[in-house]
Structure formats: C-alpha cells, structure tokens
Scaffold this active site. Sequence first.
Site, mmCIF file in Angstrom:
data_model
loop_
_atom_site.group_PDB
_atom_site.id
_atom_site.type_symbol
_atom_site.label_atom_id
_atom_site.label_comp_id
_atom_site.label_asym_id
_atom_site.label_seq_id
_atom_site.Cartn_x
_atom_site.Cartn_y
_atom_site.Cartn_z
ATOM 1 N N SER A 483 0.605 -1.159 -0.183
ATOM 2 C CA SER A 483 0.116 -0.349 0.009
ATOM 3 C C SER A 483 0.649 1.181 0.221
ATOM 4 O O SER A 483 0.257 2.452 -1.034
ATOM 5 C CB SER A 483 -0.812 0.011 1.169
ATOM 6 O OG SER A 483 -0.335 -0.212 2.195
ATOM 7 N N ASP A 484 1.691 1.350 0.910
ATOM 8 C CA ASP A 484 2.194 2.786 1.495
ATOM 9 C C ASP A 484 3.330 2.888 -0.509
ATOM 10 O O ASP A 484 3.730 3.880 -0.376
ATOM 11 C CB ASP A 484 3.476 2.996 1.964
ATOM 12 C CG ASP A 484 4.042 1.869 2.872
ATOM 13 O OD1 ASP A 484 4.107 0.412 1.986
ATOM 14 O OD2 ASP A 484 4.852 1.751 3.683
ATOM 15 N N CYS A 485 4.213 1.771 -0.810
ATOM 16 C CA CYS A 485 5.266 1.626 -1.737
ATOM 17 C C CYS A 485 4.430 2.273 -3.005
ATOM 18 O O CYS A 485 4.219 2.801 -3.356
ATOM 19 C CB CYS A 485 6.043 0.074 -1.905
ATOM 20 S SG CYS A 485 6.975 -0.220 -0.563
ATOM 21 N N GLU A 488 3.754 6.092 -2.563
ATOM 22 C CA GLU A 488 5.006 6.381 -2.513
ATOM 23 C C GLU A 488 4.866 6.368 -4.174
ATOM 24 O O GLU A 488 6.084 7.548 -4.483
ATOM 25 C CB GLU A 488 6.023 6.469 -1.887
ATOM 26 C CG GLU A 488 5.730 5.996 0.140
ATOM 27 C CD GLU A 488 5.753 8.017 0.434
ATOM 28 O OE1 GLU A 488 5.725 8.444 -0.448
ATOM 29 O OE2 GLU A 488 5.224 8.041 1.520
#
Length: 764
Positions: A483-485, A488
């Site tokens: 999710s965060d990759c 970003e």
Amino acid sequence: MWKLKIADAGGSQWLRSVNNHIGRQIWDFDPALGSPEELAQIEDARDNFARHRFDKKHSADLLMRFQLTKENPQSDLLPKVNIGKIEDITEDAVTNTLRRAINFHSTTQAHDGHWPGDYGGPLFLMPGLVITLSITGALNAVLSKEHKKEMCRYLYNHQNEDGGWGLHIEGPSTMFGSVLNYVTLRLLGEDVNGGDGEIERARKWILDHGGATAITSWGKMWLSVLGVFEWCGNNPLPPEMWLFPYYLPVHPGRMWCHCRMVYLPMSYLYGKRFVGPITPTVLSLRKELFTVPYHEIDWNEARSLCAKEDLYYPHPVVQDILWATLHKVVEPVLLNWPGKKLREKALCSAIEHIHYEDENTRYICIGPVNKVLNMLCCWVEDPNSEAFKLHIPRLYDYLWIAEDGMKMQGYNGSQLWDTAFSVQAIVATKLVEEFSSTISKAHEFMKNSQVLEDYPGDLSYWYRHISKGAWPFSTADHGWPISDCTAEGLKVVLKLSQFPAELVGAPLSAKLVYNAVNVILSLQNIDGGFATYELTRSYSWMELLNPAETFGDIVIDYPYVECTSAALQSLVLFKKLHPEHRKEEVELCIKKAAAFIEKIQESDGSWYGSWAVCFTYGTWFGVLGLVAAGRNYKNSPSIRKACDFLLSKQLASGGWGESYLSCQNKVYTNIPGGRSHVVNTGWAMLALIGAGQAERDPVPLHRAAKFLIESQLENGDFPQQEIMGVFNKNCMISYAAYRNIFPIWALGEYRCKVLNASRGQMKT
C-alpha cells in the site's frame, strides 16, 4: 575486489525477469580488480570498523560508496558550510549544503536510476541460507571462498562483547542469534576453537544461558532440519491448517502474508519431519550446543523452553494448551494410517502454494526467510528439480557487502522505496533543474518498476490481493504489491508529471496512474486504515496464536499510520490533478483515512511508527496525512498535540535522536548520551514545517537546520549513525540511504517554506 553489478543477469540461464532485471543489485568478486590504492582504502575501512565495532555497530556502506562515487564523479565540490549562530543561517548556506548533499547522493545512484544500499541488520537471516546450502550440498558451489570469508568477517564483527549475538546488529545477545550464528560459523568451516577465541566465547555464552534447548521456535525448526535438534522438541506446525475452510478466522490465508509465507514451508518441513544428512559437523554440534548429552535431552520439556533474553512475546496459556493437544493427540493420528492420508493431502497443498510463490516472484520470494525455506522444500521434494535450480541464482539478490562484511538483507533490497523518497526529497528543494539527469533516471526506474499485471489464476485460491498498478518495495521482479510503496510511487509520478517532459522525462500514462489508484482504493479497510500488502483479513485476537516468541504483531496485517497517511497523501495529490476520476470514492477514502489517523493518535500527541524509529517517524506520517486532508494547527487538536510532542523531544543540539528501544518498549527513548540523529531530525522537521511551525515560532526549525548543516561531511555525505528501520516491533533493519534522503528533504522544505518567510523573526 568486490564489484556491485546493477541490472545484471550474470549470464545465468536460470534467471527470469519481467523488466530485464531493472533494480537487481548483486555483488561479484573479481580477483583482477582493484588498484593498490583502492584495495588499501577498502582494508582501511574494514580495519576502522573492526576497531570501533562495539561503539559503532552500523556500517557506513562504504564499499558501495567507494565504487559508485568513482564511477560517477562529482562536479566541483562546494566548500562545507560552517554555522556559528542560527542568525548565520542564510539562504546561500542552506542552498550550498543542499547542492553538496544532492551532488553526493547523485553519485551513489545506479545507472538504471535507483539508489542501491545496505538493507541488512537482522542477524537471524544468514543462518537459514547457510543451513539450507549445507543440507542441499550446494554450499561450496554457491558460496566462493571470498563469500565465506566475508560472511565470517560479518559474524565476528557483530559478535557482542559477551560472546553472543543479538536479534539484530545493535541488540543484546539472544539464544536465537547466538546459536544460529555459532552454527553458521561452524558450517562455514570455522573450527570448534577457531576465530581467536570467539567461537569458544560464543559457546560459553550459549551454555551459560541454558544451551540450545532454550532457543526460540524458529531456531528449533532450523536446528531440526539440520539434525541438531529433534522434531519432537518443536511445537506442532501442522500443514493441515491449509485445508481448513477459508471462512474460519484461523485459516492461514487470513494471516499477514509474511507470516503465512514463512509458516507455509515450515509446515511442509514439519509435516515431513525432514532431517538433512547427519555429517561429522552435525554430530559435533550436538555435543557443543547442549548442557547435557544429546541422548539425555527431554525433548517434550524443550518444546516450551525459551531463554529469557529472547522472550519478547511470551506464549499465552491458551497457546500452550493448543500445542500440547496437537503434539500429544493430533500429531500421532496424522502420522499413522488413516490420518497419514490427510497429511499427504496437506503436504501436496503446501508445496503447490510454495511453487506458486516461487514462480510469481521469479524465485526471489517475499523475503529472505521464506526464500531459503522454499528453496529447501523444493530440494526435499526433488533434489534434481528445475525449481531448486531456479532458486540458486536468486540467492545473490539477498547478499550485500560493506566494510563490516557480507550480510543477508531483509529483502532483495529497498530499491523502489528509497528511490521514491529520494525523488520527493530532491523535488522539495526546488533544485530539480540542476539535477534533472538524476531525476530523469529515477523517473524511468519508477515507471519500469510498476507492477503491470495481477497474479495469474484465481486470486482467492492463492489468497492474493490485486497487484496490477501497484509498486513493490524493491523490484518489479519481486512484485508483491504494498500500500505505502504504491502510494509513494504514485506521489512521485504525479509530482514529476507537473514538470516539463524534457526536464524529467515523459509522464506515466493516465491508464497506469488509474491502475495505481485502483490498487490504493482496494486496500482501505472498513475502519479507514491501510495495512501493508493486503486488507486486514482476521481479528486481533489471532495474535494469541503467535508462536514466534521474538516478534510482536505478526499474525494479521494490521493497519498502520504510515500506510494510511501515504495512501491519503497520494490520493489528495491525485484528486488535485485528476479531479473527476472516481471522485466520490477518492473523497470518501481520504475522509475515512484522516479519521483513522486521528483515532489512533497516542495520548501524548505522537503516533507509533511501526516501520522505522519510531515516534518521530510515525508522527511525521500522522501530521502530514492530516495536513493533506485539510487539517491545520488552528483547526486540529491532533496537530497541535503532535507539535507539542515533537517540540518537547528536541535536544540541546537542536536535533532529535530516538533510540530503537522506543519500538520494542513503546515508550519514547532518547539515544544514549542524548545524541541527535540526522534522520530523526529530518522527520521531526518535516512534520513541524508541514504543521506551520514557522508561522508560530521558527527558532526550533532554525536550530534543527543548524544541526543538519553542521552534521554534513566534507564530501557532502551525512554520517551513518544508529539503526533506523524496524519491523515486528522488535527487530531493527538498515536503511543506508535515509541519512542522505531526510536531511535533503528537511533542508529543502526549510529553505523553501521557512527561511525566507521567517528571516525577520529570527532570535538567538
């Protein structure tokens, strides 16, 4: 001399790739390389690390820096900036510091656009690799004499003064780390009394603390497959769990993917009661590691033993009852006819899922633990299999060398993650035109690393989430969506789409941007939060079944402030640039995510960071997420409390310095000696600047900027200080590029948003 090779297949017929190996980073030894000056420089770095290893336990990743800075020499180096008082901080001083920093950081960029670096730190990874290679008879074929030499160097360098090894390079000695690394040295050829007394000191630590019967459950498993422990001394890992109906909350498919992908091959090996060849070294280890003769060990008692030094997550009573029932009642049934038929069916299901994981990560696997376990399972199934051969060249993807020796990394690298942060840091400085070549290469890497397809087959059968449009943590060949990759990655391509293509390269197509947004929207949980790889699939009470005494919160994929904030920030930027695409869904997602961030804030105003150290990291994400959602210092009690928290932790030097102990104890703890850390300082500055601190009182920001400017080294680099990454509450991991990224990012924001606006308000 060792040479770092980038995007290189090494001529292997057994390597597969979806993007021509972009992002791959491997170290190769060439005896013909290296001038006398280069070899002397490397030896000096090694000697210096060894001399100071008990005080500075983290390498500075110098071998990579030596090589890449030579291949990509800097333009004229500006002189280092010296600041006397905060009144002396001028725009020129900050800009020169930034130019020096970005110049240096650009020299460590690989030709394919990513930033390679050390992602080591845990000390329980390399033993699994060496044990697997020893069992399969591939040790000497895979590891050259130079590999073994550097692995031994690493282990001796990170042996604690008391003779043991910790869970990670900065941790106190544990039975898990000490036994496995002792075994590793012995399998690498070290004599029972070798290493100038280090082997003997390690053995003494082990025996003085109860012997190897007190090792953790993961350690028991590794010793059992090696033949240095009996399987009846392990708590059960029945593969039959994979045959449960999925609607049961305890089904492995509902677990956090890292947890289930480790216990999957473990259950296969346990179900088969596999034991490798009993060699003279194995027989000797049986004598070396225990306080009583091997044949006298009470294996039933050993099942529940764990050294107090290792016990981060003690087993609850319900778990002890469960393991005893499985061990004494269920397992005897499954090992004999007719129960054996069910065991065979379960083993077939397990190996099927193992092969699926291998094939869809190009034999990299999600992480280093299941990588070597899966490889061992493939060999157990068929020593001559193509699957086993396909595993071998991907072992090198996990090996990294620095001045402290050769280590096994916690992933096949942090390529995408570090590159995404690096780009955002440089963009924040508003110096993109000066470093357009660096940004263009990074942009290409980002575009080449997006996952373009979903996993094959029925995703529900394989317990997978959609991946088409996601970004991974490392490389496209690895491919697991996060999710965060993804968030970003999306932030980077959206930010760069606002620059001229001739400056930063062509933008990512709208279709691929929409695919990324689709992945992010699909990952929001009902409570508004975002977990890591998948939706949260079960309940927090499942943690009662966590069998790993060493790690916390591993059984399900919990939602995190970092993942939630990153997703929110990316969608806010997306909404600005693509206001009509899935408008209502995007707005609702942002609203729910912001509410979740507010809900999980700690009473003192901080957020607990689960993926780096710790409250400074979590609070950076918490604040920036709320600011992106429209909150500010005036209208948000959460932001006001967060600012008060951060300001209360600022040190006399002007910086922040948070110890890894914050992570495991969940209480903010300063680094010993009250030392500031450039990375913590960067996070705190970014949070405060985002929350409008400059409008209220810029002095704390000036003091922090002064600390960062003064910390810069002569060559534009920043010093490697204490370890800053973490996972599972208790294990630390290295992010070697953070020391460059976050000072650049923080000083960039400071230059553009604080310095000029507050010049007239500056005080002593």
